[in-house]
Design a protein around this motif. Sequence first.
Motif, PDB file in Angstrom:
ATOM      1  N   LEU A 473       0.916  -1.230  -0.165  1.00  0.00           N
ATOM      2  CA  LEU A 473      -0.035   0.139  -0.123  1.00  0.00           C
ATOM      3  C   LEU A 473       0.803   1.259  -0.014  1.00  0.00           C
ATOM      4  CD1 LEU A 473      -2.849   1.253   0.213  1.00  0.00           C
ATOM      5  CD2 LEU A 473      -2.537   1.139   2.512  1.00  0.00           C
ATOM      6  N   ALA A 474       1.975   1.158   0.743  1.00  0.00           N
ATOM      7  CA  ALA A 474       2.760   2.365   0.926  1.00  0.00           C
ATOM      8  C   ALA A 474       3.481   2.723  -0.700  1.00  0.00           C
ATOM      9  CB  ALA A 474       3.946   2.107   2.026  1.00  0.00           C
ATOM     10  N   HIS A 475       3.846   1.502  -1.339  1.00  0.00           N
ATOM     11  CA  HIS A 475       4.397   1.833  -2.664  1.00  0.00           C
ATOM     12  C   HIS A 475       3.382   2.198  -3.450  1.00  0.00           C
ATOM     13  CE1 HIS A 475       7.874  -0.201  -1.054  1.00  0.00           C
ATOM     14  NE2 HIS A 475       7.507  -1.582  -1.202  1.00  0.00           N
ATOM     15  N   LYS A 476       2.315   1.899  -3.505  1.00  0.00           N
ATOM     16  CA  LYS A 476       1.389   2.246  -4.456  1.00  0.00           C
ATOM     17  C   LYS A 476       0.846   3.827  -4.141  1.00  0.00           C
ATOM     18  CE  LYS A 476      -3.496   1.303  -5.781  1.00  0.00           C
ATOM     19  NZ  LYS A 476      -4.775   0.397  -5.535  1.00  0.00           N
ATOM     20  N   ALA A 477       0.717   4.372  -2.822  1.00  0.00           N
ATOM     21  CA  ALA A 477       0.408   5.639  -2.406  1.00  0.00           C
ATOM     22  C   ALA A 477       1.507   6.502  -2.896  1.00  0.00           C
ATOM     23  CB  ALA A 477       0.281   5.669  -1.120  1.00  0.00           C
ATOM     24  N   THR A 478       2.858   6.104  -2.875  1.00  0.00           N
ATOM     25  CA  THR A 478       4.054   6.919  -3.269  1.00  0.00           C
ATOM     26  C   THR A 478       4.749   6.954  -4.610  1.00  0.00           C
ATOM     27  OG1 THR A 478       5.639   5.487  -2.068  1.00  0.00           O
ATOM     28  CG2 THR A 478       4.490   7.183  -0.542  1.00  0.00           C
ATOM     29  N   LYS A 479       4.124   5.931  -5.502  1.00  0.00           N
ATOM     30  CA  LYS A 479       5.085   5.640  -6.757  1.00  0.00           C
ATOM     31  C   LYS A 479       5.152   6.718  -7.578  1.00  0.00           C
ATOM     32  CE  LYS A 479       0.546   4.850  -9.206  1.00  0.00           C
ATOM     33  NZ  LYS A 479      -0.352   3.859  -9.900  1.00  0.00           N
ATOM     34  N   TYR A 485      10.371  14.009   1.104  1.00  0.00           N
ATOM     35  CA  TYR A 485       9.399  14.584   1.423  1.00  0.00           C
ATOM     36  C   TYR A 485       8.012  14.865   0.789  1.00  0.00           C
ATOM     37  CZ  TYR A 485       7.161  19.193   2.856  1.00  0.00           C
ATOM     38  OH  TYR A 485       6.292  20.235   3.132  1.00  0.00           O
ATOM     39  N   GLU A 486       8.271  14.594  -0.535  1.00  0.00           N
ATOM     40  CA  GLU A 486       6.860  14.160  -1.569  1.00  0.00           C
ATOM     41  C   GLU A 486       6.256  12.858  -0.884  1.00  0.00           C
ATOM     42  OE1 GLU A 486       8.151  14.129  -5.482  1.00  0.00           O
ATOM     43  OE2 GLU A 486       8.492  16.569  -5.557  1.00  0.00           O
ATOM     44  N   LYS A 487       6.971  11.937  -0.523  1.00  0.00           N
ATOM     45  CA  LYS A 487       6.368  10.614  -0.259  1.00  0.00           C
ATOM     46  C   LYS A 487       5.607  10.717   1.019  1.00  0.00           C
ATOM     47  CE  LYS A 487       9.588   7.406  -2.252  1.00  0.00           C
ATOM     48  NZ  LYS A 487      10.737   6.440  -2.207  1.00  0.00           N
ATOM     49  N   CYS A 488       6.149  11.501   2.040  1.00  0.00           N
ATOM     50  CA  CYS A 488       5.366  11.662   3.317  1.00  0.00           C
ATOM     51  C   CYS A 488       4.074  12.546   2.848  1.00  0.00           C
ATOM     52  CB  CYS A 488       6.207  12.494   4.196  1.00  0.00           C
ATOM     53  SG  CYS A 488       7.639  11.386   4.776  1.00  0.00           S
ATOM     54  N   GLU A 489       4.036  13.608   2.045  1.00  0.00           N
ATOM     55  CA  GLU A 489       3.156  14.369   1.868  1.00  0.00           C
ATOM     56  C   GLU A 489       1.859  13.443   1.090  1.00  0.00           C
ATOM     57  OE1 GLU A 489       2.157  18.031   2.108  1.00  0.00           O
ATOM     58  OE2 GLU A 489       3.338  17.500   3.602  1.00  0.00           O
ATOM     59  N   ALA A 490       2.531  12.788   0.393  1.00  0.00           N
ATOM     60  CA  ALA A 490       1.364  11.536  -0.515  1.00  0.00           C
ATOM     61  C   ALA A 490       0.872  10.676   0.643  1.00  0.00           C
ATOM     62  CB  ALA A 490       2.248  11.062  -1.112  1.00  0.00           C
ATOM     63  N   LEU A 491       1.551  10.382   1.512  1.00  0.00           N
ATOM     64  CA  LEU A 491       0.867   9.364   2.610  1.00  0.00           C
ATOM     65  C   LEU A 491      -0.032  10.238   3.422  1.00  0.00           C
ATOM     66  CD1 LEU A 491       4.018   7.543   3.892  1.00  0.00           C
ATOM     67  CD2 LEU A 491       2.348   6.775   2.567  1.00  0.00           C
ATOM     68  N   VAL A 492       0.174  11.431   3.659  1.00  0.00           N
ATOM     69  CA  VAL A 492      -0.927  12.370   4.432  1.00  0.00           C
ATOM     70  C   VAL A 492      -1.961  12.386   3.458  1.00  0.00           C
ATOM     71  CG1 VAL A 492      -1.062  14.673   5.136  1.00  0.00           C
ATOM     72  CG2 VAL A 492       0.825  13.572   5.916  1.00  0.00           C
ATOM     73  N   ASN A 493      -1.804  12.795   2.429  1.00  0.00           N
ATOM     74  CA  ASN A 493      -2.909  13.009   1.450  1.00  0.00           C
ATOM     75  C   ASN A 493      -3.773  11.596   1.120  1.00  0.00           C
ATOM     76  OD1 ASN A 493      -2.676  15.796   1.198  1.00  0.00           O
ATOM     77  ND2 ASN A 493      -1.026  15.322  -0.433  1.00  0.00           N
ATOM     78  N   TYR A 494      -3.131  10.425   1.471  1.00  0.00           N
ATOM     79  CA  TYR A 494      -3.732   9.259   1.146  1.00  0.00           C
ATOM     80  C   TYR A 494      -4.923   9.133   1.901  1.00  0.00           C
ATOM     81  CZ  TYR A 494      -4.624   4.279   1.029  1.00  0.00           C
ATOM     82  OH  TYR A 494      -5.351   3.194   0.976  1.00  0.00           O
ATOM     83  N   PHE A 495      -4.949   9.416   3.344  1.00  0.00           N
ATOM     84  CA  PHE A 495      -5.811   9.300   4.076  1.00  0.00           C
ATOM     85  C   PHE A 495      -7.137  10.255   3.688  1.00  0.00           C
ATOM     86  CE2 PHE A 495      -2.171   7.807   6.642  1.00  0.00           C
ATOM     87  CZ  PHE A 495      -2.551   6.653   6.873  1.00  0.00           C
ATOM     88  N   MET A 535       3.857   2.773   7.248  1.00  0.00           N
ATOM     89  CA  MET A 535       4.171   2.976   5.828  1.00  0.00           C
ATOM     90  C   MET A 535       5.293   3.873   5.382  1.00  0.00           C
ATOM     91  SD  MET A 535      -0.065   3.965   4.909  1.00  0.00           S
ATOM     92  CE  MET A 535       0.244   3.963   3.325  1.00  0.00           C
ATOM     93  N   ALA A 536       5.721   4.797   6.218  1.00  0.00           N
ATOM     94  CA  ALA A 536       7.087   5.582   5.869  1.00  0.00           C
ATOM     95  C   ALA A 536       8.162   4.805   5.863  1.00  0.00           C
ATOM     96  CB  ALA A 536       7.114   6.683   6.655  1.00  0.00           C
ATOM     97  N   ARG A 537       8.187   4.036   6.991  1.00  0.00           N
ATOM     98  CA  ARG A 537       9.390   3.008   7.322  1.00  0.00           C
ATOM     99  C   ARG A 537       9.304   1.766   6.297  1.00  0.00           C
ATOM    100  NH1 ARG A 537       9.951   1.818  13.575  1.00  0.00           N
ATOM    101  NH2 ARG A 537      10.256   3.909  14.161  1.00  0.00           N
ATOM    102  N   ALA A 538       8.286   1.386   5.691  1.00  0.00           N
ATOM    103  CA  ALA A 538       8.241   0.591   4.447  1.00  0.00           C
ATOM    104  C   ALA A 538       8.835   1.317   3.161  1.00  0.00           C
ATOM    105  CB  ALA A 538       6.701   0.218   4.065  1.00  0.00           C
TER     106      ALA A 538
END
Length: 745
Positions: A473-479, A485-495, A535-538
Amino acid sequence: MTDKRDRLEKWLLRSLEKYFLPLLLGTVVMNVIFDTYYSINVSVATLGFTLYEIFLFWFFEKIKKKKILRFFIYCGIGAVMVFLSGMLIGAGWQRSGVSFYEWFYLSSSEVGAVFEYNAFIFGGLGFFLISVLYYFTVYRFRIFGVMLVTMFPFVIYGKRADSIETLNLTFMMTIFLAMMVHQRLVADDTKKENSGSKLMINSSYTVGIALFVTFVGAVTMLLPKPEFKSQLENNTGIFKFNVNTNKTAYDDLNDVSSPRFGADSTGEVLFTVRSSQDVPEIYMRRQSFDYYRSEQWVLRDEFNDWRGIEDGADNEVNSPLYLYNMMKGLAETGRYEKYGLTNDLFGKYNEYKTKPWLNISGTTYSPSYIPAPLMAATEQLGYCSRNVHGEVRYRGGYSATYGGIGISYGYTAEGNAENAYVNSLPFTRASFERMLNEAMNNGDITPYQYSNILRVYELYTEQGGVSDRIAELAHKATKDCESDYEKCEALVNYFLKNGYIYDLDFEPDDESIEYFLFDSKTGVCTSYATAMVLMARAEGIPARYVEGFAAFERGANGEYIVRDSHAHAFVEAYIAGAGWVTFDPTVPDYKQVAQQQQGAGNAAEAIRTFIDYFSRIALFLGVVFVLVFVIFLDRIVELFFRLRMKFRKTSAEKTLALYRRIIRLLELSSDRDANIRGMTPQQILSLAESRDAEISRAVSLFEQVCFGGYEPAAVEFEAAYSCYKQSWKALANKNKKKLKRASAQ
């Protein structure tokens, strides 16, 4: 066959008379205790304890006959139970990291469920309570011992200023009072056996005691109670103290994170915050956690050596302010432009220049680890320090007073300019490590700085709790993201974009983080923060779970008002070149929920008070109704009998039904050993005459119908029926006073 059945009935009756109330009291008491510590399966645990209780009562009865040996048998069993209890407590501490002291004195919603401790409550504490109950109710009655068992739940609930539910309390005290009345009557009965005055324990006796004690309990609940708050209620942290400083709440950091479900709050104002800069909200951290184990965040022992001494700037080597200055110094050398580190990077956004000041004040909030933003400028404070985890603490001579807190410090707001700077940093993990290695070889940074920065990647990318589904799920949300930094923002926006809901009252069937991510999509800040860290650690991004406060409510004078309901969990992710940066993945609904809770707090409290009082009135009226119903039960039954008589077709049928009714009334009003059904009609007539009941016409008519096949005329039956109506109370033994007066004359 009949004798065997009679013996069985007598044995059951004697057993109920002797054991029922003690067993019921033990079951009710332990059910109240289970309700405190068991989050689920309370009913199953209570049923199991009842069977456990019955077995121990049976066993104690068996060894009671062994005069001397019974003492050694019980002591041996007691020693085994103590040994097993110690093993369970030790195993619970080893597995969960939660001490029995914390688990016992804090609610399960704060420290979580520990199976071994639950087993100790069931087996060890249960054995103690059952032993006390048996000795002081069956072996010899002592009211003090029974009271000890009954008061134990009050001690349990008093530990956290909690209150036992009204119905549980009423039921428990009703059984206790019934036990007192029963044992008193049984004791008096023993003394009167030789005088012929024997206690009649039957349904009337049982109903009478139950109604009496329940009526007393209902009246007691309706009585007004004085408003008084104990020291425990005024200071809920009284049990969490430091031996050396004698402080109470918020003194030390926790070893485990708060529970993800079942948290409760009162809306109490903890402190207020004034800021020299107007920002929408401030995230104020208290502490962070390292590893995710058994659906909970924990601090691990191997981190303790790394935390080091709190004094000194080196402990803040990974703070954003420290790293900003270090990166700026490296850029000024001009030796690291090939990594994208240039002077232009530090003048473009005017970042980290404004240092607004915060002032925290509160009359009752007295922590030693104070809430502070991640970018608090504690290097400017002579009376505070910050460890490598970011926790801000008072120094020795400036510890918090018992009267509250008052502290000011500078901080750098994580605003648009700061976030733009972090997003513009050109580093990947690999390029960042190469640059640091080169800088260390050039003497631009120390080996200590180099090792502490890189160790963050080692410690905070640990994969505990990261399943294959979460990683996918983490890979899909941040692909589509390039930088961390962009990945972390993407995880925040995922929810935000995938229908996740914030709900304080939600109780999931499955408390796992996978259930939150893939099934329920409903939870509170603890679930959102936990999910994002994993998810970030993943994705290989160092991240840590942080607990603190979200300051967003504004007062009349512009100050931030921080309540206990504003406690919040969020995420700190380590961005290469920038250090720890705050992210909040919780959907914004939590702010509206907190405000609605506060706005509706008084109304909700009024509604709860009304419902509680209404339930007491309803219980009282119910008891009164039952009491009235029982008092007039014989009349109600008699009324139904007479109504049924109207629907019988022939006088013969009515005659047989009338005779059966006479038999039934005599059975109910006679000793249980009397064989009324085996009596002849003439014996029935003699027994009725002894009670001054005139039923001769009914008996004579019954003999003609039953033995002669006679069909009586309606007038004959009405004459017999009229005599019965005048005598039914005497048949039921309701005219005792009248009979006594007649015999006296």
